[in-house]
Design a protein around this motif. Structure first.
Motif, PDB file in Angstrom:
ATOM      1  N   THR A  12       0.679  -1.159  -0.033  1.00 50.15           N
ATOM      2  CA  THR A  12      -0.072  -0.051  -0.037  1.00 50.15           C
ATOM      3  C   THR A  12       0.875   1.338  -0.062  1.00 50.15           C
ATOM      4  OG1 THR A  12      -1.684  -1.361   1.126  1.00 50.15           O
ATOM      5  CG2 THR A  12      -1.919   1.022   1.087  1.00 50.15           C
ATOM      6  N   ASP A  13       1.808   1.259   0.731  1.00 53.64           N
ATOM      7  CA  ASP A  13       2.844   2.192   0.960  1.00 53.64           C
ATOM      8  C   ASP A  13       3.546   2.543  -0.563  1.00 53.64           C
ATOM      9  OD1 ASP A  13       2.762   3.465   3.206  1.00 53.64           O
ATOM     10  OD2 ASP A  13       4.347   2.014   4.124  1.00 53.64           O
ATOM     11  N   LEU A  14       3.690   1.450  -1.242  1.00 51.45           N
ATOM     12  CA  LEU A  14       4.229   1.475  -2.531  1.00 51.45           C
ATOM     13  C   LEU A  14       3.245   2.291  -3.646  1.00 51.45           C
ATOM     14  CD1 LEU A  14       6.737   0.789  -4.566  1.00 51.45           C
ATOM     15  CD2 LEU A  14       5.709  -1.460  -4.861  1.00 51.45           C
ATOM     16  N   LEU A  15       2.040   1.635  -3.601  1.00 52.65           N
ATOM     17  CA  LEU A  15       1.103   2.257  -4.474  1.00 52.65           C
ATOM     18  C   LEU A  15       0.845   3.759  -3.929  1.00 52.65           C
ATOM     19  CD1 LEU A  15      -1.521  -0.790  -4.417  1.00 52.65           C
ATOM     20  CD2 LEU A  15      -0.085   0.195  -6.364  1.00 52.65           C
ATOM     21  N   LEU A  16       0.886   4.157  -2.914  1.00 47.40           N
ATOM     22  CA  LEU A  16       0.801   5.424  -2.247  1.00 47.40           C
ATOM     23  C   LEU A  16       1.833   6.314  -2.763  1.00 47.40           C
ATOM     24  CD1 LEU A  16      -0.494   5.197   1.353  1.00 47.40           C
ATOM     25  CD2 LEU A  16      -1.640   6.508  -0.436  1.00 47.40           C
ATOM     26  N   SER A  17       3.190   5.942  -3.070  1.00 48.32           N
ATOM     27  CA  SER A  17       4.205   6.560  -3.506  1.00 48.32           C
ATOM     28  C   SER A  17       3.998   6.956  -4.931  1.00 48.32           C
ATOM     29  CB  SER A  17       5.596   5.895  -3.336  1.00 48.32           C
ATOM     30  OG  SER A  17       5.528   4.906  -4.276  1.00 48.32           O
ATOM     31  N   THR A  18       3.236   6.422  -5.490  1.00 48.93           N
ATOM     32  CA  THR A  18       3.123   6.716  -7.272  1.00 48.93           C
ATOM     33  C   THR A  18       1.703   7.168  -7.609  1.00 48.93           C
ATOM     34  OG1 THR A  18       2.382   4.382  -7.588  1.00 48.93           O
ATOM     35  CG2 THR A  18       4.636   5.011  -7.769  1.00 48.93           C
ATOM     36  N   GLU A  19       0.701   7.016  -6.534  1.00 49.05           N
ATOM     37  CA  GLU A  19      -0.687   7.364  -6.923  1.00 49.05           C
ATOM     38  C   GLU A  19      -0.822   8.935  -7.106  1.00 49.05           C
ATOM     39  OE1 GLU A  19      -3.995   7.425  -8.409  1.00 49.05           O
ATOM     40  OE2 GLU A  19      -3.491   5.323  -8.024  1.00 49.05           O
ATOM     41  N   LYS A  20      -1.469   9.430  -8.154  1.00 49.99           N
ATOM     42  CA  LYS A  20      -1.706  11.080  -8.149  1.00 49.99           C
ATOM     43  C   LYS A  20      -3.215  11.254  -7.894  1.00 49.99           C
ATOM     44  CE  LYS A  20       2.442  11.746  -9.937  1.00 49.99           C
ATOM     45  NZ  LYS A  20       3.402  11.164  -9.092  1.00 49.99           N
ATOM     46  N   ASP A  21      -3.883  10.528  -7.966  1.00 48.37           N
ATOM     47  CA  ASP A  21      -5.644  10.893  -7.979  1.00 48.37           C
ATOM     48  C   ASP A  21      -5.737  10.825  -6.415  1.00 48.37           C
ATOM     49  OD1 ASP A  21      -8.460   9.340  -7.451  1.00 48.37           O
ATOM     50  OD2 ASP A  21      -8.217  10.702  -9.186  1.00 48.37           O
ATOM     51  N   ASN A  22      -6.293  12.003  -6.061  1.00 52.73           N
ATOM     52  CA  ASN A  22      -6.662  12.223  -4.502  1.00 52.73           C
ATOM     53  C   ASN A  22      -7.517  11.136  -3.849  1.00 52.73           C
ATOM     54  OD1 ASN A  22      -4.578  14.264  -3.994  1.00 52.73           O
ATOM     55  ND2 ASN A  22      -6.079  15.811  -4.649  1.00 52.73           N
ATOM     56  N   SER A  23      -8.769  11.063  -4.650  1.00 54.77           N
ATOM     57  CA  SER A  23      -9.845  10.150  -4.323  1.00 54.77           C
ATOM     58  C   SER A  23      -8.973   8.605  -3.996  1.00 54.77           C
ATOM     59  CB  SER A  23     -10.846  10.021  -5.261  1.00 54.77           C
ATOM     60  OG  SER A  23     -11.725   8.899  -4.901  1.00 54.77           O
ATOM     61  N   ARG A  24      -8.088   8.252  -4.955  1.00 58.08           N
ATOM     62  CA  ARG A  24      -7.454   6.805  -4.784  1.00 58.08           C
ATOM     63  C   ARG A  24      -6.584   6.797  -3.645  1.00 58.08           C
ATOM     64  NH1 ARG A  24      -7.004   3.151 -10.168  1.00 58.08           N
ATOM     65  NH2 ARG A  24      -9.134   3.342 -10.547  1.00 58.08           N
ATOM     66  N   ARG A  25      -6.026   7.832  -3.565  1.00 59.58           N
ATOM     67  CA  ARG A  25      -4.872   8.219  -2.534  1.00 59.58           C
ATOM     68  C   ARG A  25      -5.598   7.906  -1.097  1.00 59.58           C
ATOM     69  NH1 ARG A  25       0.081   9.553  -2.726  1.00 59.58           N
ATOM     70  NH2 ARG A  25       0.165  10.191  -0.711  1.00 59.58           N
ATOM     71  N   LYS A  26      -6.668   8.609  -1.112  1.00 63.46           N
ATOM     72  CA  LYS A  26      -7.698   8.376   0.319  1.00 63.46           C
ATOM     73  C   LYS A  26      -8.014   7.082   0.559  1.00 63.46           C
ATOM     74  CE  LYS A  26     -11.442  10.048   3.031  1.00 63.46           C
ATOM     75  NZ  LYS A  26     -11.777  11.404   3.636  1.00 63.46           N
ATOM     76  N   GLN A  27      -8.270   6.514  -0.468  1.00 67.42           N
ATOM     77  CA  GLN A  27      -8.682   4.998  -0.364  1.00 67.42           C
ATOM     78  C   GLN A  27      -7.607   4.183   0.107  1.00 67.42           C
ATOM     79  OE1 GLN A  27     -10.318   4.302  -4.362  1.00 67.42           O
ATOM     80  NE2 GLN A  27     -12.616   5.042  -3.879  1.00 67.42           N
ATOM     81  N   LEU A  28      -6.638   4.463  -0.671  1.00 73.13           N
ATOM     82  CA  LEU A  28      -5.247   3.531  -0.268  1.00 73.13           C
ATOM     83  C   LEU A  28      -4.754   3.834   1.169  1.00 73.13           C
ATOM     84  CD1 LEU A  28      -3.112   4.066  -3.748  1.00 73.13           C
ATOM     85  CD2 LEU A  28      -3.991   1.874  -2.546  1.00 73.13           C
ATOM     86  N   GLU A  29      -4.804   5.103   1.725  1.00 66.98           N
ATOM     87  CA  GLU A  29      -4.640   5.362   2.934  1.00 66.98           C
ATOM     88  C   GLU A  29      -5.525   4.704   4.015  1.00 66.98           C
ATOM     89  OE1 GLU A  29      -4.682   9.679   3.081  1.00 66.98           O
ATOM     90  OE2 GLU A  29      -2.721   9.780   1.956  1.00 66.98           O
ATOM     91  N   ILE A  30      -6.796   4.783   3.740  1.00 62.89           N
ATOM     92  CA  ILE A  30      -7.657   3.849   4.433  1.00 62.89           C
ATOM     93  C   ILE A  30      -7.387   2.450   4.641  1.00 62.89           C
ATOM     94  CG2 ILE A  30     -10.130   3.068   4.599  1.00 62.89           C
ATOM     95  CD1 ILE A  30     -11.081   5.932   3.530  1.00 62.89           C
ATOM     96  N   ILE A  31      -6.902   1.943   3.345  1.00 62.65           N
ATOM     97  CA  ILE A  31      -6.392   0.453   3.633  1.00 62.65           C
ATOM     98  C   ILE A  31      -5.390   0.239   4.357  1.00 62.65           C
ATOM     99  CG2 ILE A  31      -5.390  -1.379   1.950  1.00 62.65           C
ATOM    100  CD1 ILE A  31      -7.162  -0.536  -0.405  1.00 62.65           C
TER     101      ILE A  31
END
Length: 131
Positions: A12-31
């Motif tokens: 999830t940290d890896l995905l967060l480091s590359t994700e630009k979309d704020n909505s998806r970032r929030k979802q990844l942070e919740i995960i």
């Protein structure tokens, strides 16, 4: 049990480091936060064994109460919204020394119960510094 959760957190940290979309970032942070809470539950089980043996030690660290409460609320926000419940946070941005895992655990339990027994409206989470 710890290894799969740690792997989930790392990916999830890896995905967060590359994700630009704020909505998806929030979802990844919740995960990520939910995975951390699950890992804490596993650790709680191990801590319980230490308590039974009389060798448990608290893990005191600096933590921002407002940030800690906000993290817990973010995990439960969708559950509350599904029941037409809003969660309002009134907590100071203050740093305290506490066992973060225990503070999160208490907040999670209190909020889960509040959501469970509230049919609609607002749940207000309040924290303050005394002394």
């Amino acid at each position: 049990m710890r290894t799969p959760l740690s792997t989930t957190i790392s990916f999830t940290d890896l995905l967060l480091s590359t994700e630009k979309d704020n909505s998806r970032r929030k979802q990844l942070e919740i995960i990520k936060f939910s995975s951390i809470l699950m890992l804490n539950n596993v650790n709680d089980t191990l801590d319980y064994a230490q308590i039974k043996r009389g060798v448990f030690q608290k893990k005191l660290e600096k933590l921002d109460i407002n940030h800690t409460v906000t993290e817990v609320v973010s995990v439960l926000d969708m559950q509350a919204a599904s029941k037409n419940i809003k969660i309002k946070i009134t907590a100071p941005k203050v740093t305290v020394f506490a066992d973060k895992q225990r503070v999160q655990q208490v907040c999670m339990n209190l909020l889960s119960n509040a959501i469970k027994f509230t049919h609609d409206g607002t749940i207000e989470v309040c924290a303050w510094v005394n002394g």
